[in-house]
Design a protein around this motif. Structure first.
Motif, PDB file in Angstrom:
ATOM      1  N   ASN A  38      23.027   7.296  17.279  1.00 45.89           N
ATOM      2  CA  ASN A  38      23.789   6.074  17.012  1.00 45.89           C
ATOM      3  C   ASN A  38      23.587   4.687  17.954  1.00 45.89           C
ATOM      4  N   ASN A  39      22.677   5.038  19.074  1.00 49.01           N
ATOM      5  CA  ASN A  39      22.166   3.703  19.196  1.00 49.01           C
ATOM      6  C   ASN A  39      20.680   3.361  18.518  1.00 49.01           C
ATOM      7  N   LEU A  40      19.945   3.941  18.462  1.00 50.13           N
ATOM      8  CA  LEU A  40      18.782   4.012  17.688  1.00 50.13           C
ATOM      9  C   LEU A  40      19.009   3.226  16.783  1.00 50.13           C
ATOM     10  N   VAL A  41      19.893   3.163  15.818  1.00 51.33           N
ATOM     11  CA  VAL A  41      20.468   3.272  14.901  1.00 51.33           C
ATOM     12  C   VAL A  41      21.298   1.516  15.052  1.00 51.33           C
ATOM     13  N   VAL A  42      21.930   1.339  16.125  1.00 50.99           N
ATOM     14  CA  VAL A  42      22.562   0.077  16.245  1.00 50.99           C
ATOM     15  C   VAL A  42      21.121  -1.367  16.927  1.00 50.99           C
ATOM     16  N   VAL A  43      19.973  -0.116  17.343  1.00 49.48           N
ATOM     17  CA  VAL A  43      18.855  -1.216  17.979  1.00 49.48           C
ATOM     18  C   VAL A  43      18.082  -1.410  16.161  1.00 49.48           C
ATOM     19  N   PHE A  44      17.637  -0.904  15.356  1.00 45.12           N
ATOM     20  CA  PHE A  44      17.524  -0.900  14.022  1.00 45.12           C
ATOM     21  C   PHE A  44      18.400  -2.185  12.985  1.00 45.12           C
ATOM     22  N   ASP A  45      20.269  -1.989  13.647  1.00 44.21           N
ATOM     23  CA  ASP A  45      20.876  -2.779  12.885  1.00 44.21           C
ATOM     24  C   ASP A  45      20.652  -4.042  13.350  1.00 44.21           C
TER      25      ASP A  45
END
Length: 91
Positions: A49-56
């Protein structure tokens, strides 16, 4: 200068979640306690989830990944809740 701070916070959140998952997996291998397994899976999903936040928010600013982030967070909490209930039923 102020644009760097959110990136640092997002990456630190990812690193912390991933480190917690790794430590929980290592402890599960040593002790075999299933609650550690459920917690490790939860933290793996929270790290994702945190990695997707970085990408998003930092890399893919044009793409809205809010639904993916919310689904990963709900899956993480659901796995932990499932693990709590399942381990409670077996005792």
């Amino acid at each position: 200068m102020y644009e760097v701070f959110p990136a640092i916070v997002y990456l630190l959140c990812f690193a912390t979640s991933a480190a917690c998952a790794w430590l929980l997996i290592r402890s599960y291998r040593q002790s075999g306690a299933r609650l550690l397994l459920w917690s490790a899976l939860c933290f793996l999903l929270l790290a994702a989830n945190n990695l997707v936040v970085v990408f998003d928010l930092l890399i893919l600013r044009d793409v809205d990944l809010r639904i993916a982030r919310q689904l990963l967070a709900v899956a993480a909490v659901s796995i932990l809740l499932f693990g709590f209930v399942w381990d409670l039923e077996e005792e």
